[in-house]
Write a protein that holds these residues in place. Structure first.
Motif, PDB file in Angstrom:
ATOM      1  N   THR A 291      43.098  40.480  39.068  1.00 39.96           N
ATOM      2  CA  THR A 291      43.071  41.738  38.318  1.00 39.96           C
ATOM      3  C   THR A 291      43.826  42.832  39.059  1.00 39.96           C
ATOM      4  OG1 THR A 291      40.928  41.149  37.344  1.00 39.96           O
ATOM      5  CG2 THR A 291      41.580  43.464  37.264  1.00 39.96           C
TER       6      THR A 291
ATOM      7  N   GLU B 259      40.889  42.306  31.292  1.00 37.81           N
ATOM      8  CA  GLU B 259      42.144  42.524  32.010  1.00 37.81           C
ATOM      9  C   GLU B 259      42.988  41.262  32.116  1.00 37.81           C
ATOM     10  OE1 GLU B 259      39.076  45.432  33.159  1.00 37.81           O
ATOM     11  OE2 GLU B 259      39.159  43.229  33.236  1.00 37.81           O
ATOM     12  N   LEU B 260      42.337  40.085  32.105  1.00 35.47           N
ATOM     13  CA  LEU B 260      43.070  38.839  32.351  1.00 35.47           C
ATOM     14  C   LEU B 260      43.241  37.958  31.117  1.00 35.47           C
ATOM     15  CD1 LEU B 260      41.434  37.795  35.759  1.00 35.47           C
ATOM     16  CD2 LEU B 260      43.591  39.004  35.403  1.00 35.47           C
TER      17      LEU B 260
ATOM     18  N   SER C 126      37.413  37.993  30.768  1.00 35.27           N
ATOM     19  CA  SER C 126      37.903  39.231  31.366  1.00 35.27           C
ATOM     20  C   SER C 126      38.875  39.951  30.427  1.00 35.27           C
ATOM     21  CB  SER C 126      38.604  38.933  32.695  1.00 35.27           C
ATOM     22  OG  SER C 126      39.290  40.068  33.180  1.00 35.27           O
TER      23      SER C 126
END
Length: 261
Positions: free
Chosen positions: A150, A187-188, A185
């Motif tokens: 991240t 962000e991922l 996630s």
């Protein structure tokens, strides 16, 4: 216990890189360790590093727990079991744009990315290979790996990563947990990645989860198309397993990269 950050480089990565060497020494984290300098490299500036090194490594840098500063040698005492204790790569001190450009222009990757390592150690005994981190597999926690991914993605605008582990999925449960954490996630969720794998350590469920988590390519050590050669190499995997793994990998929508001796 005090953890001392180490910076270890394979000699060839520093040949001719006087600018990088100066930058690293000016930002000394704690200790600088370099492997034995081969004679062909001594005329390329590497020999000049010796007076500045804290140790000349014998073995695996991050697993070296005692240094003899007089003889400049590292002594292996034990393997570090908790990899979360190790400091992360200080990419801000390295030519990170060159790494990202390599990933973007290399046909094997084709995306803005960086290398990352989540585990160390390989339990197999292939005669052509010397595991750099020993034969006992050890993993960083999934949380620790996820945090680094991240941070790097946000810091450098990355599209993906290449896991440099000898074999990412030796621990199947750990690999499945990593896939779940990546998928959950925010962000991922759009990240893509590649990794090294063994043909006898994958199955349909694992490959399916890897694909859903963004895996786009696996580097398999096929090594040879002859059973006798594989036996002599002590590969521990046969052609039927390679064929089955490649078939399942393609079915999962993951690209196949074959290493052949």
């Amino acid at each position: 216990m005090r953890i001392i950050p180490l910076l270890y480089a394979r000699t060839f990565t520093l040949i001719g890189r006087d600018d990088l060497i100066r930058k690293l020494f000016f930002h000394r984290p704690a200790l600088f360790i370099l492997g034995k300098i081969p004679e062909p490299a001594q005329g390329n500036g590497c020999a000049a590093l010796l007076p500045y090194l804290d140790g000349n490594l014998i073995g695996c840098a991050a697993d070296t727990t005692r240094l003899d500063l007089k003889t400049r040698t590292g002594i292996i005492k034990r393997l570090i079991k908790n990899l979360d204790l190790l400091p992360r790569i200080p990419w801000e001190l390295l030519p990170v744009k060159s790494y990202i450009r390599h990933f973007a222009t290399n046909p094997s990757f084709g995306f803005r990315g960086l290398p990352i390592m989540a585990s160390r150690g390989c339990p197999y005994s292939c005669i052509f290979c010397q595991p750099a981190h020993g034969k006992i597999p050890r993993y960083r926690s999934v949380k620790n790996v996820k945090e680094e991914m991240t941070e790097l993605k946000e810091s450098y605008g990355l599209r993906g990563f290449n896991f440099c582990d000898d074999t990412l999925a030796i621990d199947r449960d750990w690999a499945l947990d990593l896939c779940r954490q990546i998928r959950s996630s925010r962000e991922l969720k759009s990240i893509i990645w590649s990794c090294n794998g063994r043909v006898d350590r994958v199955d349909e469920e694992l490959l399916s989860q890897m694909a859903k988590a963004g895996c786009r390519a696996i580097w398999y050590g096929i090594e040879s198309g002859r059973e006798e050669s594989l036996r002599r190499m002590r590969k521990g995997a046969m052609l039927a397993q390679a064929e089955n793994a490649c078939r399942q990998t393609r079915k999962a929508g993951i690209g196949i990269r074959a290493n052949v001796l």
